[in-house]
Design a protein around this motif. Structure first.
Motif, PDB file in Angstrom:
ATOM      1  N   MET A   5       0.832  -1.203   0.000  1.00  0.00           N
ATOM      2  CA  MET A   5       0.000   0.000   0.000  1.00  0.00           C
ATOM      3  C   MET A   5       0.868   1.256   0.000  1.00  0.00           C
ATOM      4  O   MET A   5       2.014   1.218   0.450  1.00  0.00           O
ATOM      5  CB  MET A   5      -0.901   0.009   1.244  1.00  0.00           C
ATOM      6  CG  MET A   5      -1.785  -1.213   1.367  1.00  0.00           C
ATOM      7  SD  MET A   5      -2.789  -1.155   2.864  1.00  0.00           S
ATOM      8  CE  MET A   5      -4.338  -0.645   2.158  1.00  0.00           C
ATOM      9  N   ASN A   6       0.298   2.371  -0.468  1.00  0.00           N
ATOM     10  CA  ASN A   6       1.048   3.625  -0.373  1.00  0.00           C
ATOM     11  C   ASN A   6       0.871   4.232   1.028  1.00  0.00           C
ATOM     12  O   ASN A   6       0.106   3.711   1.853  1.00  0.00           O
ATOM     13  CB  ASN A   6       0.665   4.592  -1.507  1.00  0.00           C
ATOM     14  CG  ASN A   6      -0.696   5.252  -1.329  1.00  0.00           C
ATOM     15  OD1 ASN A   6      -1.278   5.283  -0.239  1.00  0.00           O
ATOM     16  ND2 ASN A   6      -1.219   5.788  -2.415  1.00  0.00           N
ATOM     17  N   ASN A  12      -0.667   6.852   2.196  1.00  0.00           N
ATOM     18  CA  ASN A  12      -2.014   7.283   2.582  1.00  0.00           C
ATOM     19  C   ASN A  12      -2.888   6.090   2.941  1.00  0.00           C
ATOM     20  O   ASN A  12      -3.654   6.133   3.910  1.00  0.00           O
ATOM     21  CB  ASN A  12      -2.657   8.101   1.461  1.00  0.00           C
ATOM     22  CG  ASN A  12      -1.912   9.405   1.225  1.00  0.00           C
ATOM     23  OD1 ASN A  12      -1.385  10.003   2.144  1.00  0.00           O
ATOM     24  ND2 ASN A  12      -1.862   9.826  -0.028  1.00  0.00           N
ATOM     25  N   GLN A  13      -2.776   5.030   2.184  1.00  0.00           N
ATOM     26  CA  GLN A  13      -3.539   3.814   2.488  1.00  0.00           C
ATOM     27  C   GLN A  13      -3.063   3.213   3.812  1.00  0.00           C
ATOM     28  O   GLN A  13      -3.877   2.773   4.625  1.00  0.00           O
ATOM     29  CB  GLN A  13      -3.391   2.803   1.351  1.00  0.00           C
ATOM     30  CG  GLN A  13      -4.079   3.236   0.071  1.00  0.00           C
ATOM     31  CD  GLN A  13      -3.660   2.385  -1.120  1.00  0.00           C
ATOM     32  OE1 GLN A  13      -2.491   2.045  -1.277  1.00  0.00           O
ATOM     33  NE2 GLN A  13      -4.628   2.035  -1.951  1.00  0.00           N
ATOM     34  N   GLN A  14      -1.751   3.202   4.030  1.00  0.00           N
ATOM     35  CA  GLN A  14      -1.206   2.688   5.287  1.00  0.00           C
ATOM     36  C   GLN A  14      -1.697   3.519   6.471  1.00  0.00           C
ATOM     37  O   GLN A  14      -2.068   2.971   7.515  1.00  0.00           O
ATOM     38  CB  GLN A  14       0.324   2.683   5.240  1.00  0.00           C
ATOM     39  CG  GLN A  14       0.898   1.640   4.314  1.00  0.00           C
ATOM     40  CD  GLN A  14       2.412   1.715   4.199  1.00  0.00           C
ATOM     41  OE1 GLN A  14       3.032   2.723   4.553  1.00  0.00           O
ATOM     42  NE2 GLN A  14       3.016   0.649   3.711  1.00  0.00           N
ATOM     43  N   TYR A  62      -8.170  -2.604  -4.142  1.00  0.00           N
ATOM     44  CA  TYR A  62      -8.435  -1.502  -3.224  1.00  0.00           C
ATOM     45  C   TYR A  62      -9.820  -0.888  -3.377  1.00  0.00           C
ATOM     46  O   TYR A  62     -10.471  -0.580  -2.386  1.00  0.00           O
ATOM     47  CB  TYR A  62      -7.343  -0.430  -3.367  1.00  0.00           C
ATOM     48  CG  TYR A  62      -5.966  -0.980  -3.078  1.00  0.00           C
ATOM     49  CD1 TYR A  62      -5.705  -1.665  -1.888  1.00  0.00           C
ATOM     50  CD2 TYR A  62      -4.936  -0.848  -3.992  1.00  0.00           C
ATOM     51  CE1 TYR A  62      -4.452  -2.185  -1.619  1.00  0.00           C
ATOM     52  CE2 TYR A  62      -3.671  -1.366  -3.727  1.00  0.00           C
ATOM     53  CZ  TYR A  62      -3.437  -2.029  -2.541  1.00  0.00           C
ATOM     54  OH  TYR A  62      -2.201  -2.547  -2.284  1.00  0.00           O
ATOM     55  N   ILE A  90      -8.478   4.282   1.063  1.00  0.00           N
ATOM     56  CA  ILE A  90      -8.083   2.939   0.599  1.00  0.00           C
ATOM     57  C   ILE A  90      -8.300   2.826  -0.910  1.00  0.00           C
ATOM     58  O   ILE A  90      -7.449   2.316  -1.642  1.00  0.00           O
ATOM     59  CB  ILE A  90      -8.867   1.854   1.358  1.00  0.00           C
ATOM     60  CG1 ILE A  90      -8.390   1.776   2.818  1.00  0.00           C
ATOM     61  CG2 ILE A  90      -8.714   0.493   0.676  1.00  0.00           C
ATOM     62  CD1 ILE A  90      -9.244   0.909   3.722  1.00  0.00           C
ATOM     63  N   THR A 105      -8.561   5.247  -3.305  1.00  0.00           N
ATOM     64  CA  THR A 105      -7.828   6.169  -4.188  1.00  0.00           C
ATOM     65  C   THR A 105      -6.343   6.266  -3.877  1.00  0.00           C
ATOM     66  O   THR A 105      -5.558   6.681  -4.725  1.00  0.00           O
ATOM     67  CB  THR A 105      -8.418   7.591  -4.076  1.00  0.00           C
ATOM     68  OG1 THR A 105      -8.195   8.086  -2.742  1.00  0.00           O
ATOM     69  CG2 THR A 105      -9.917   7.589  -4.393  1.00  0.00           C
ATOM     70  N   GLY A 106      -5.969   5.957  -2.624  1.00  0.00           N
ATOM     71  CA  GLY A 106      -4.580   6.159  -2.208  1.00  0.00           C
ATOM     72  C   GLY A 106      -4.241   7.624  -2.015  1.00  0.00           C
ATOM     73  O   GLY A 106      -3.072   7.995  -1.920  1.00  0.00           O
ATOM     74  N   GLU A 107      -5.281   8.477  -1.952  1.00  0.00           N
ATOM     75  CA  GLU A 107      -5.061   9.921  -1.831  1.00  0.00           C
ATOM     76  C   GLU A 107      -5.384  10.409  -0.423  1.00  0.00           C
ATOM     77  O   GLU A 107      -6.225   9.842   0.272  1.00  0.00           O
ATOM     78  CB  GLU A 107      -5.924  10.672  -2.848  1.00  0.00           C
ATOM     79  CG  GLU A 107      -5.539  10.367  -4.281  1.00  0.00           C
ATOM     80  CD  GLU A 107      -6.504  10.979  -5.286  1.00  0.00           C
ATOM     81  OE1 GLU A 107      -7.467  11.660  -4.876  1.00  0.00           O
ATOM     82  OE2 GLU A 107      -6.295  10.746  -6.493  1.00  0.00           O
TER      83      GLU A 107
END
Length: 196
Positions: free
Chosen positions: A110-111, A113-115, A146, A182, A184-186
């Motif tokens: 995960m990136n 933001n997701q983490q 995701y 989760i 978008t990862g944003e």
């Protein structure tokens, strides 16, 4: 910016800061930035640090009695309340990150933001609560699906129960925000992103 900084900002935004005891959603005694006095006792090092902050002996602070500890915290000076609340918030996150890394196999994929979103929800309900309440979401995260995982989070019994019984609560908004992160990862637009 570091993952730690993002988690600090996100959890503080969602938990809020209260320098008086309150009951959380499960009617458990909490204080500060989501410190559940009944479920999360201070560690030995935390007890030493808090005692040092207030200039007292560890033996004079009722760490093993949540109600008494809550009253003791409520009675501290504002300066000590701020220091203790932020210290426990930071320490809980430092303790939680390695547990999440170890127990959730999808974490490295995960990136940031997701983490941060995953740690935020684990800060709120514990890792076992996250795994237990959202088994399908976790299964989809293992597969790196995701967007599907975010939809499943909002379709879970846990979230539907929140919407039914507390439709306008901050907890509903929190799970919706986590779901978007989760998918978008944003970073969420309504929370200022940390600079460091």
């Amino acid at each position: 910016m570091s993952i730690y900084s993002k988690i600090m900002v996100l959890t503080k935004f969602h938990e809020g800061i209260r320098y008086q005891c309150y009951l959380d959603t499960k009617q458990l005694l909490s204080w500060g930035i989501g410190w559940c006095l009944q479920k999360r006792p201070a560690t030995g090092d935390e007890r030493k640090a808090i005692a040092q902050m207030v200039g007292m002996s560890i033996d004079d602070i009722p760490f093993d009695y949540p109600v008494a500890l809550g009253r003791w915290l409520d009675a501290q000076s504002q300066m000590h309340k701020v220091e203790i609340a932020h210290y426990m918030h930071s320490n809980t996150i430092k303790e939680l990150i390695p547990q999440v890394e170890t127990r959730l196999g999808y974490w490295p994929d995960m990136n940031d933001n997701q983490q941060a979103a995953i740690v935020d929800i684990c800060y709120c309900m514990g890792i076992d609560g996250w795994i237990g309440n959202f088994p399908k979401t976790n299964m989809l995260l293992v597969q790196a699906k995701y967007e599907e995982a975010s939809i499943e989070l909002l379709d879970s019994d846990y979230h539907r129960d929140l919407v039914k019984h507390r439709p306008n609560s901050s907890f509903v908004l929190r799970s919706e925000r986590i779901s978007r992160m989760i998918a978008t990862g944003e970073w969420p637009l309504d929370i200022e992103e940390p600079k460091e």
